[in-house]
Design an enzyme around this catalytic site. Structure first.
Site, short mmCIF file in Angstrom:
data_model
loop_
_atom_site.label_atom_id
_atom_site.label_comp_id
_atom_site.label_asym_id
_atom_site.label_seq_id
_atom_site.Cartn_x
_atom_site.Cartn_y
_atom_site.Cartn_z
N ASP A 1 10.56 5.81 -0.93
CA ASP A 1 10.83 4.64 -0.10
C ASP A 1 11.82 3.71 -0.80
OD1 ASP A 1 10.57 2.91 2.02
OD2 ASP A 1 8.40 2.68 1.86
N ASP B 1 9.95 2.68 11.28
CA ASP B 1 8.57 2.19 11.21
C ASP B 1 8.03 1.90 12.61
OD1 ASP B 1 8.21 2.39 8.55
OD2 ASP B 1 8.56 0.26 8.10
C1 DGJ Z 1 8.08 0.98 4.48
C2 DGJ Z 1 7.95 2.33 5.10
O1 DGJ Z 1 8.89 2.48 6.12
C3 DGJ Z 1 6.54 2.54 5.61
O2 DGJ Z 1 6.44 3.78 6.24
C4 DGJ Z 1 5.57 2.42 4.48
O3 DGJ Z 1 5.73 3.48 3.58
C5 DGJ Z 1 5.75 1.08 3.78
N1 DGJ Z 1 7.11 0.86 3.41
C6 DGJ Z 1 4.89 0.97 2.57
O4 DGJ Z 1 5.09 -0.19 1.88
#
Ligand code: DGJ
Length: 739
Positions: free
Chosen positions: A477, A544
């Site tokens: 990430d 997300d």
């Molecule tokens: C942002 C990501 O897009 C999410 O899927 C998740 O992993 C969060 N970060 C976790 O902090």
């Protein structure tokens, strides 16, 4: 195939259906003579024609009937006569940036040269492609530019990058070193780009070209949510299925520009490469700099043809390693199931329920390390939190394995929290300018991965856990843009690019030491969905926003360029943390099935009735997943208003009420059709969707026994089931039988 016509001094690059022609003009100027539908011959009048100069245009004193300012230049340089946007500008030791490249030589060979340190397209056998290298030189500075083009035998795509070498004896500075420029003879195009933001990535936008500059860029340190590093020029009137389209993409994950300039003669230049803003690369005598690779595609079959070429190219020549072809594990991710609120028992309960349903992997997302009970702390301290994982990652992995699932794990390796042991020990490891407190975003700083010791720390933090616990899936990430571009060791103009090179080095090392590793890239959802990342990470978290209806536009925009097999898509709860709408669980499955497919919800809270639907979805994924991974993708209908913006519909001339897409197996023996109605409407008849890309001469049988000829499905269409609610839909699976 690449051919040189000595008489005309032209070099013709042919893909199965397209041609790209270069001309070597007197004086050694390299021209961009033609790009479009394949030309049968390389001895055409139009290709031998050379442009003269226009009144008042600057000319080389030796060639006063020719001006670079009106000619279609192949790799335009700064300050010598071509006063449109440049691709190369080199500041020399005298302090000026006048740059003038002339042709020296060229060579054509089978195969593709390596691009050390940068992600790039590859072939498994030299016979799959041919490469042209054109060497050019600036006689004043002795800076050499080798323009490298590769054509692929199986795709209508041409890749290009540039190798710049300082052959002089004085240091110079590259102030603009783009990867590609294409000059087209008219301005009769619309520009299509993919804009976005967090939770609304890759929204298609179409606008007519206008005189002057237009385009997109990133200065966020990553390719970013804001604009994807892709642009298309689509001829006026062209649509999803018809007309000429040029698609441009960059295999790069950092700051970039794609600029189109329409000049006073209504010709269009489009340039692509590293963003020159805040870029300045010192090139000492003998040193070389390689620009990122770019890809361009021409399709005479509208946007759909362009997308399928991109998909084929990336599926075959970019995505690599074990997971290129192999079925990916069906996973459930803990983020939307638990956020920061979990312990071993909770994870075990997810795994037990998931096992009953046929899910194959549990991914432990954020929150397993340091004191990470929320997002204000602990990034950089990559040691398991003993309160949550008393037996460490290894102990948890053993427990999850005993249930019958694999364990995957989340990292955000490029970041550090101010509240972390790492930052307390090495405050100078964060990007920063002395005397200024760095800007915070999500309460975190960015690590200076241009530094070798920082990369080493990151690498070992991740690799030691993978080694110790035999983990084979990592979600990588990255949750903030780069600011405060200052480093203890790296020159300011080089930080952005060296950061990306450092990132590629880390990912390359990791996938080399762990060849079975499935890396899923993520950046606050889909903020780094680009070709650079795809080279290491065969799947990328798309957004997300897991709401199925919102995902329709996000995924549709993504498929314009990127293969569905790479598109991270999960079934989540609804309403969810972002969207207050309720969408049928079946539809949520159909939408996720168009990507990597997985779950992201508290599976222990799913009702018995819904569990049956989940079982069906898992079975659909197992039956149809190969079509998504290997089939050809067709957008058949769209309710995405963006597709129809600028009063110029991309699809058949109207904003539809539904989305429909299909996956057709390469041998055309199987089709998966998905139909989703965006907004329920009263008193409308069922919609008829015409299939595409199937075999007209075959009969196609639906799983329920109904049977149709290919001709019927393509010409008359398939009558979908009547849908009632917003976001309700159906899938249809057809199997071909010989007539
Ligand atoms: C942002 C990501 O897009 C999410 O899927 C998740 O992993 C969060 N970060 C976790 O902090």
């Amino acid at each position: 195939m690449i051919t040189y016509n000595e008489k005309n001094r032209t070099i013709k690059l042919d893909t199965p259906n397209t041609s790209y022609v270069l001309g070597i003009e007197k004086g050694g100027f390299l021209l961009n003579l033609y790009y479009g539908r394949r030309l049968p011959d390389d001895n055409l009048w139009a290709l031998t024609r050379r442009l003269a100069s226009a009144s008042f245009s600057p000319c080389d004193p030796e060639y006063t009937d020719f001006s670079t300012d009106v000619a279609p230049m192949e790799y335009p340089t700064n300050g010598r006569g071509d006063l449109r946007v440049s691709a190369l500008s080199v500041r020399n030791s005298d302090g000026n940036s006048v740059t003038d490249l002339r042709y020296v030589s060229h060579r054509i060979f089978a195969g593709k040269p390596d691009m050390p340190g940068l992600p790039h397209l590859y072939v498994t056998d030299d016979s799959q492609c041919e490469t042209l290298e054109v060497t050019m030189c600036d006689a004043y500075t002795n800076v050499e530019a080798v323009l490298v083009y590769t054509v692929f035998a199986d795709c209508d795509a041409i890749s290009k990058h540039v190798r710049l070498t300082n052959k002089g004896d004085k240091t110079v500075k590259l102030e603009c070193a783009l990867s590609r420029s294409v000059d087209l003879p008219s301005m009769d195009y619309d520009l299509i780009t993919l804009w976005g933001r967090h939770a609304k990535e890759r929204q298609l936008e179409r606008r007519p070209l206008a005189h002057g500059l237009q385009g997109i860029h990133s200065k966020r340190g990553s390719s970013s949510h804001s604009h994807n590093p892709f642009a298309a020029l689509i001829e006026n009137g062209a649509t999803e299925t018809n007309g000429n389209v040029y698609g441009f993409n960059l295999i790069y994950s950092g700051n970039y520009v794609i600029t189109a300039e329409v000049d006073h003669d209504a010709t269009t230049r489009i340039v692509t490469g590293i963003n020159p803003e805040d870029f300045g690369w010192q090139l000492n005598p003998g040193e070389s700099f390689i620009t990122p690779e770019t890809v361009h595609v021409f399709s005479a079959e509208g946007l759909g043809g362009m997308s399928r070429t991109f998909h084929r190219l990336y599926d075959t020549h970019l995505i690599r390693g074990r997971w290129q072809k192999e079925k990916r594990p069906l996973l459930i991710n803990s983020w939307e199931a638990a956020y920061f609120d979990f312990d071993t028992d909770k994870l075990i309960s997810f795994a037990e329920r998931a096992k009953e349903l046929g899910i194959e992997m549990l991914v432990m997302d954020d929150g397993w390390f340091g004191k990470r009970y929320d997002d204000t702390t602990s990034l950089g301290d990559w040691k398991p939190n003993p309160e949550r994982l008393p037996d460490g990652v290894k102990g948890l992995k053993e427990k999850i394995n005993a249930i019958g699932l694999e364990l995957g794990i989340w990292f955000e390796p490029e970041m550090v929290s101010p509240d972390s042991n790492l930052y307390r020990a090495h405050p100078d490891w964060a990007l920063q300018i002395p005397g200024r407190e760095p800007a915070l975003a999500r309460t975190q700083y960015v690590l200076d991965i241009t530094r070798e010791e920082v990369r080493e720390y990151i690498y070992e933090s991740v690799a030691s856990i993978l080694r110790e616990s035999d983990i084979r899936y990592v979600k990588w990430d990255m949750n903030r843009p780069l600011t405060d571009i200052g480093s203890r060791v790296t020159r300011p103009g080089e930080i952005y690019h060296r950061y990306i090179l450092g990132l590629y080095e880390l990912m390359d090392r990791l996938t080399t030491e762990f060849p079975d590793l499935l890396l899923e890239n993520c950046s606050s959802g889909g903020g780094r969905f680009d070709m650079g990342m795809l080279c290491y990470s065969p799947q990328i978290w798309c957004s997300d926003n897991t709401d199925a209806v919102a995902r329709l536009d996000i995924q549709e925009g993504t498929t314009l360029v990127y293969p569905p097999s790479a598109m991270g898509a999960h079934v989540s709860v609804c309403p969810n943390h972002l969207v207050g709408r309720t969408t049928d669980l079946r539809t949520r499955g159909y939408v996720a099935l168009a990507g990597t497919f997985g779950y992201e919800l508290d599976i222990t809270k799913v009702s018995d009735e819904d569990m049956e639907i989940v079982r069906e979805q898992v079975s659909d994924y197992k039956r149809f997943g190969h079509l998504v991974r290997e089939g050809d993708y067709y957008r058949l209908a769209s309710a995405g208003s963006v597709l129809c913006s600028a009063g110029n519909p991309v699809k058949g001339g109207r904003i539809g009420r539904s989305y429909a897409w299909s996956f057709v197996s390469k041998d055309k023996s199987e089709v998966l059709l998905t139909y989703i109605q965006k907004t329920g409407e009263a008193n409308v008849r069922p919609e008829i969707i015409k299939l595409a890309g199937i075999d007209r001469s075959k009969r196609y049988r639906l799983d329920d026994g109904r049977s149709y000829t290919g001709d019927e499905l393509m010409n008359i269409g398939f009558v979908t089931d009547r849908q009632r609610g917003d976001g309700s839909g159906s899938i249809y699976h057809f199997t071909a039988e010989e007539v």
